[in-house]
Scaffold this active site. Structure first.
Site, PDB file in Angstrom:
ATOM      1  CG  ASP A   1      -1.930   1.151   1.168  1.00  0.00           C
ATOM      2  OD1 ASP A   1      -2.624   1.273   0.145  1.00  0.00           O
ATOM      3  OD2 ASP A   1      -2.014   1.937   2.130  1.00  0.00           O
TER       4      ASP A   1
ATOM      5  CG  ASP B   1      -4.493   1.530   5.008  1.00  0.00           C
ATOM      6  OD1 ASP B   1      -4.982   1.558   6.153  1.00  0.00           O
ATOM      7  OD2 ASP B   1      -4.611   2.468   4.200  1.00  0.00           O
TER       8      ASP B   1
ATOM      9  CG  HIS C   1      -6.822   6.529   5.954  1.00  0.00           C
ATOM     10  ND1 HIS C   1      -7.026   6.227   4.626  1.00  0.00           N
ATOM     11  CD2 HIS C   1      -8.052   6.645   6.497  1.00  0.00           C
ATOM     12  CE1 HIS C   1      -8.323   6.168   4.385  1.00  0.00           C
ATOM     13  NE2 HIS C   1      -8.965   6.411   5.507  1.00  0.00           N
TER      14      HIS C   1
ATOM     15  CD  GLU D   1      -1.392   6.080   3.327  1.00  0.00           C
ATOM     16  OE1 GLU D   1      -2.160   6.973   2.923  1.00  0.00           O
ATOM     17  OE2 GLU D   1      -1.784   4.938   3.623  1.00  0.00           O
TER      18      GLU D   1
END
Ligand SMILES: [Zn+2]
Length: 224
Positions: free
Chosen positions: A18, A163, A158, A20
């Site tokens: 994942d 995540d 988040h 950000e």
């Protein structure tokens, strides 16, 4: 791209990852965190997580979603080092993630193409497509909605590593959906090549079925 969605993928191991980012546009925004977990057998065996210094101010709106600030990334590696470490971690594993076809892989492949002239060669499996195929009745298939649906804690979400772990729990439930598909799931019209859903499109010669993974997948068939 491989079709992992028509029957249960028997993967001996895989990596869930994942990102950000500073915003929602893979063309214009940048990666500020990359996290991944390696799954072997029935559990997570290794974790990877790094901040990425984007080289510019992180917009407040992005910081408010992820909690990641300029201060936190100021001593972090740049994208070249971070991606280089990430590719060593993932090796040739299948990559699993939520909405990775339209989001995370686009960010990564933009950077990889700019740095090294090629996209990631790994096969990948998008849990959003699994959810579209096997939970067609749900209104929302965000990671948050799926966590709620399965009663998985969404605390700490988040941030990328958290995540990944939530996504792993969701993945295991989705595999069970694949093992015992509902009547609604069996009625879903899917692409034989990549497993994503087909949708009706309008072309020069009328209506046809096209793959939702277009342009990555170019499968079409006549509308009947
Ligand atoms: Zn397709």
């Amino acid at each position: 791209m491989k079709n992992f969605y028509d029957c249960v993928p028997e993967l001996s191991g895989f990596v869930i990852f994942d990102l950000e980012t500073t915003g929602l546009s893979p063309q214009e925004d940048s990666i500020i965190e990359i996290s991944a977990v390696k799954v072997r057998g029935n559990g997570i065996t290794e974790e990877f997580s790094t901040f990425v210094n984007p080289g510019f101010h992180i917009p407040e709106i992005a910081s408010s979603v992820s909690g990641i600030t300029d201060e936190m990334v100021k001593d972090a590696p740049g994208i070249e080092q971070a991606l280089s470490d990430f590719t060593v971690f993932i090796s040739d594993d299948v990559l699993v993630g939520h909405n990775i076809i339209n989001f995370d892989l686009k960010f990564i492949n933009k950077e990889m193409t700019a740095l090294w002239g090629k996209a990631l060669p790994n096969d990948y499996l998008d849990t959003l497509i699994m959810a579209r195929r096997y939970l067609p009745e749900l209104q929302s298939r965000s990671l948050e909605s799926l966590s709620g649906h399965y009663g998985i804690s969404y605390a700490g979400a988040h941030r990328a590593l958290c995540d990944c772990k939530i996504n792993y729990e969701v993945y295991k439930h989705l595999i069970e959906e694949m093992r015992h598909p509902s009547q609604a799931a069996l009625a879903v019209v899917s692409c034989p090549e990549c497993g994503n859903l087909l949708k009706k499109r309008e072309g020069k010669f009328g209506t046809f079925w096209g793959c939702r993974s277009y342009p990555e997948c170019k499968y079409t068939r006549n509308s009947v």
